[in-house]
Design a protein around this motif. Sequence first.
Motif, short mmCIF file in Angstrom:
data_model
loop_
_atom_site.label_atom_id
_atom_site.label_comp_id
_atom_site.label_asym_id
_atom_site.label_seq_id
_atom_site.Cartn_x
_atom_site.Cartn_y
_atom_site.Cartn_z
N LYS A 193 25.66 13.46 31.07
CA LYS A 193 26.34 13.39 32.38
C LYS A 193 26.64 14.81 32.87
N GLU A 194 26.35 15.04 34.15
CA GLU A 194 26.55 16.40 34.69
C GLU A 194 28.03 16.67 34.99
N ILE A 195 28.51 17.81 34.55
CA ILE A 195 29.88 18.24 34.86
C ILE A 195 29.78 19.42 35.82
N SER A 196 30.41 19.26 37.00
CA SER A 196 30.29 20.31 38.03
C SER A 196 31.46 21.27 37.99
N LEU A 197 32.60 20.78 37.53
CA LEU A 197 33.80 21.61 37.50
C LEU A 197 34.56 21.30 36.21
N LEU A 198 34.90 22.34 35.46
CA LEU A 198 35.59 22.16 34.18
C LEU A 198 36.94 22.90 34.21
N VAL A 199 37.99 22.18 33.87
CA VAL A 199 39.30 22.82 33.71
C VAL A 199 39.67 22.72 32.23
N PHE A 200 39.84 23.85 31.54
CA PHE A 200 40.36 23.77 30.18
C PHE A 200 41.85 24.08 30.22
N ASN A 201 42.64 23.05 29.99
CA ASN A 201 44.09 23.14 30.19
C ASN A 201 44.89 22.96 28.90
N ALA A 202 44.38 22.19 27.95
CA ALA A 202 45.15 21.87 26.73
C ALA A 202 45.46 23.14 25.95
N ALA A 203 46.64 23.17 25.35
CA ALA A 203 46.99 24.32 24.50
C ALA A 203 48.09 23.93 23.54
N LEU A 204 48.14 24.64 22.45
CA LEU A 204 49.24 24.48 21.50
C LEU A 204 50.06 25.76 21.57
N SER A 205 51.39 25.59 21.64
CA SER A 205 52.25 26.76 21.70
C SER A 205 53.35 26.61 20.65
N VAL A 206 53.55 27.65 19.85
CA VAL A 206 54.63 27.63 18.86
C VAL A 206 55.55 28.80 19.17
N ILE A 207 56.84 28.50 19.27
CA ILE A 207 57.81 29.54 19.61
C ILE A 207 58.63 29.88 18.36
N GLY A 208 58.85 31.16 18.12
CA GLY A 208 59.70 31.55 16.98
C GLY A 208 59.14 32.75 16.26
N PRO A 209 59.87 33.24 15.24
CA PRO A 209 59.39 34.41 14.50
C PRO A 209 58.02 34.12 13.86
N PHE A 210 57.12 35.08 13.96
CA PHE A 210 55.74 34.92 13.46
C PHE A 210 55.72 34.37 12.04
N ILE A 211 56.57 34.92 11.20
CA ILE A 211 56.49 34.63 9.77
C ILE A 211 57.06 33.25 9.42
N ASN A 212 57.80 32.65 10.36
CA ASN A 212 58.41 31.33 10.08
C ASN A 212 57.44 30.16 10.17
N ASN A 213 56.26 30.39 10.75
CA ASN A 213 55.30 29.29 10.87
C ASN A 213 54.10 29.53 9.96
N SER A 214 53.43 28.44 9.59
CA SER A 214 52.36 28.56 8.61
C SER A 214 51.09 29.14 9.23
N ALA A 215 50.28 29.75 8.36
CA ALA A 215 48.98 30.26 8.83
C ALA A 215 48.11 29.10 9.30
N GLU A 216 48.33 27.90 8.74
CA GLU A 216 47.52 26.73 9.12
C GLU A 216 47.78 26.36 10.59
N ILE A 217 49.06 26.38 10.99
CA ILE A 217 49.36 26.00 12.38
C ILE A 217 48.76 27.04 13.34
N TYR A 218 48.77 28.32 12.91
CA TYR A 218 48.16 29.35 13.76
C TYR A 218 46.64 29.15 13.86
N SER A 219 46.03 28.72 12.76
CA SER A 219 44.58 28.47 12.80
C SER A 219 44.27 27.32 13.76
N GLN A 220 45.14 26.30 13.74
CA GLN A 220 44.95 25.16 14.64
C GLN A 220 45.08 25.63 16.10
N MET A 221 46.04 26.54 16.31
CA MET A 221 46.26 27.08 17.65
C MET A 221 45.03 27.87 18.12
N VAL A 222 44.49 28.65 17.23
CA VAL A 222 43.30 29.45 17.56
C VAL A 222 42.13 28.51 17.88
#
Length: 265
Positions: A83-112
């Motif tokens: 199916k032809e797509i004429s216009l694409l909006v990429f809007n979804a995102a994951l955002s984690v707020i807080g000190p860098f070291i308080n969240n796991s490397a896994e959640i950052y990989s998911q974010m990337v």
Amino acid sequence: MNLKQKYGQTAMIAGASEGIGAAFATLLAAEGMDLVLIARRLQPLQQLAHLLENKYKINVIYISCDLSAIDAVKEIEGILDGKEISLLVFNAALSVIGPFINNSAEIYSQMVQLNMVTPLNMLHVFGEKMLTKGKGAIVLMTSMAGLQGSGFLSVYAATKAFNRVLAESLWYEWKDSGVDVIACCAGATSTPGFKNTRPEKTGFFTPRVMDPEEVANECFKKLGRQPSFITGRGNRIASFFMQKILPGKVAVNIMGDTTRKMYRL
Ligand SMILES: NC(=O)c1ccc[n+]([C@@H]2O[C@H](COP(=O)([O-])OP(=O)(O)OC[C@H]3O[C@@H](n4cnc5c(N)ncnc54)[C@H](OP(=O)(O)O)[C@@H]3O)[C@@H](O)[C@H]2O)c1
């Protein structure tokens, strides 16, 4: 601008069920474009799809897919079956707020994966088809957080900087090929995602929180005219001071201090 006339029949919104994504979907439906809506939760997707189909007499396909999965774009390509797509909006995102070291490397990989790798893969697949056809449009949702270092939003801000630079670069590469690319750098916008973070107002001079509809509307006005833009006048003024007047170090400090206050860190 009539988006359907300029770009074609069908728009796809990745991260479409609520907030800014739903605002994009509603505007495109009002233009008479058929839609492909993607998000994880089926129920809000279904609800929006039925509402838009009935109100605007358009066709809507909805796909429940976790866009942070490694093979998400392959899965969507398979479902769309050419199916032809004429216009694409990429809007979804994951955002984690807080000190860098308080969240796991896994959640950052998911974010990337969600914020960078999936949009990159989508652009490659659907951008190539648009280039072959000689027309199309791509919107990457990014953020003012990505305009400088943003303490306590470090990885999110870095992924948003990636999207802005990618969109601006492809705007240049594709500008004579009929395919428009734009990075939409949003400031605070009143969406379920934003409200869930329970931000505190930080001061009288903080730019006003925008509505999702304003963001989507402004974006389509700028599409085809510039490689990136900042949503809303207040945000543009704030950004002018941060990017053009203040030394980089001061801007990074202001951004970190504001986030710290906003989220009581
Ligand atoms: N709101 C703001 O203040 C603000 C400011 C600057 C930039 N932005 C940017 O604007 C965009 C939209 O923000 P928003 O506040 O509207 O977000 P939101 O309210 O959290 O909505 C995000 C949409 O994406 C979908 N989504 C999230 N994760 C997904 C996944 N893994 N797979 C598939 N779909 C997924 C959600 O549906 P499901 O949960 O059902 O999947 C929802 O439809 C983001 O790129 C954000 O970075 C927002």
